[in-house]
Design an enzyme around this catalytic site. Sequence first.
Site, PDB file in Angstrom:
ATOM      1  N   ASP A 169      -3.169  -1.560 -17.875  1.00 16.63           N
ATOM      2  CA  ASP A 169      -4.092  -2.458 -18.573  1.00 16.63           C
ATOM      3  C   ASP A 169      -3.802  -2.328 -20.069  1.00 16.63           C
ATOM      4  OD1 ASP A 169      -6.311  -4.087 -19.236  1.00 16.63           O
ATOM      5  OD2 ASP A 169      -7.485  -3.280 -17.584  1.00 16.63           O
ATOM      6  N   THR A 194       8.028   3.163  -4.683  1.00 16.09           N
ATOM      7  CA  THR A 194       9.038   3.551  -3.684  1.00 16.09           C
ATOM      8  C   THR A 194       9.094   2.591  -2.505  1.00 16.09           C
ATOM      9  OG1 THR A 194       7.393   5.084  -2.818  1.00 16.09           O
ATOM     10  CG2 THR A 194       9.088   6.024  -4.221  1.00 16.09           C
ATOM     11  N   LYS A 233      -2.991   4.725 -10.817  1.00 18.15           N
ATOM     12  CA  LYS A 233      -1.925   3.877 -11.393  1.00 18.15           C
ATOM     13  C   LYS A 233      -2.450   2.875 -12.419  1.00 18.15           C
ATOM     14  CE  LYS A 233       1.129   4.189  -7.350  1.00 18.15           C
ATOM     15  NZ  LYS A 233       0.251   4.776  -6.305  1.00 18.15           N
ATOM     16  N   ARG A 242       1.065   9.843   5.387  1.00 18.27           N
ATOM     17  CA  ARG A 242       0.920   9.563   6.815  1.00 18.27           C
ATOM     18  C   ARG A 242       1.596  10.551   7.765  1.00 18.27           C
ATOM     19  NH1 ARG A 242       2.290   3.409   5.590  1.00 18.27           N
ATOM     20  NH2 ARG A 242       3.345   4.538   3.921  1.00 18.27           N
ATOM     21  N   ASP A 249      -4.559   9.337  -8.176  1.00 21.85           N
ATOM     22  CA  ASP A 249      -3.463   8.361  -8.305  1.00 21.85           C
ATOM     23  C   ASP A 249      -4.016   6.943  -8.349  1.00 21.85           C
ATOM     24  OD1 ASP A 249      -0.968   7.174  -8.258  1.00 21.85           O
ATOM     25  OD2 ASP A 249      -0.685   7.432  -6.101  1.00 21.85           O
ATOM     26  N   LYS A 287      -4.082  14.399  -2.813  1.00 23.43           N
ATOM     27  CA  LYS A 287      -3.994  13.183  -3.632  1.00 23.43           C
ATOM     28  C   LYS A 287      -5.075  12.200  -3.216  1.00 23.43           C
ATOM     29  CE  LYS A 287      -0.706   9.774  -3.495  1.00 23.43           C
ATOM     30  NZ  LYS A 287      -1.311   8.466  -3.756  1.00 23.43           N
TER      31      LYS A 287
END
Length: 237
Positions: free
Chosen positions: A71, A127, A68, A218, A66, A39
Amino acid sequence: MSTFNSIPAAERIIVALDCDVDRALEIAQSLKGKASWLKVGMTLYYDQGPSIVKTFKDMGFKVFLDLKFFDIPHQVKGAAASACMSGADMITMHALGGSDMMKAAVEGIEELHLESNPITLAVTVLTSMDQDDLSEIGVSRQVVDQVQALALLAQSSGVSGVVASPQEAPLLREKLGPDAYIVTPGVRPFGSSKGDQSRVTTPEQAFKNGASHIVIGRPITEQDNPAEAFEAIAKGL
Ligand code: C5P
């Protein structure tokens, strides 16, 4: 039940490379032949641009870009098309942008007439956000109701699936059906730090809950040996 269960779990883990380019390339190199998906988020993309997508594609990975989008429809239509032209296999937009925006993204991709259309995902509620965070921005609905309403809006707008917390995956699988992509970040193997994520579960539980794919950043990228961390997670599934 989801139609994704027949695909091996290791091919449904997406490694989020939210780090500098040197580290990202080092991790990608070590995951070659082990992981299927990487990603690329804003951290890496705004530093490197579309060339980083091409680099990972050339290394044999599928790329989840990703960014996001959020607009006006015209801008998002162009952004979705540009992202897919760069080779992205999966892209994201905020469902909060509404149905016209989401339909525009899908249209932008369809007009490219690619061999197969990249996967489009809508972000429902980040999340990292909990009930207090929703109240702060004036949303009085319960998190779960907000997630469900936005997920159904995304589906009716032609989007392939959603990004959601693994805790909401069972409900979403039931509401969206077996073929919908349900991609869940907020996944933490036992013993790893939650960081800034609020609504987390283990990788195993996320798949049991109906996730088609899980995103892990992570807990893999901050390890001394990311490939070993990836394999340990995949082996437990
Ligand atoms: O490091 P960690 O495993 O928390 O990374 C989760 C990844 O998933 C990050 O790249 C983050 O941007 C992304 N994400 C998320 N929550 C969403 C959508 C995407 O955490 N709702």
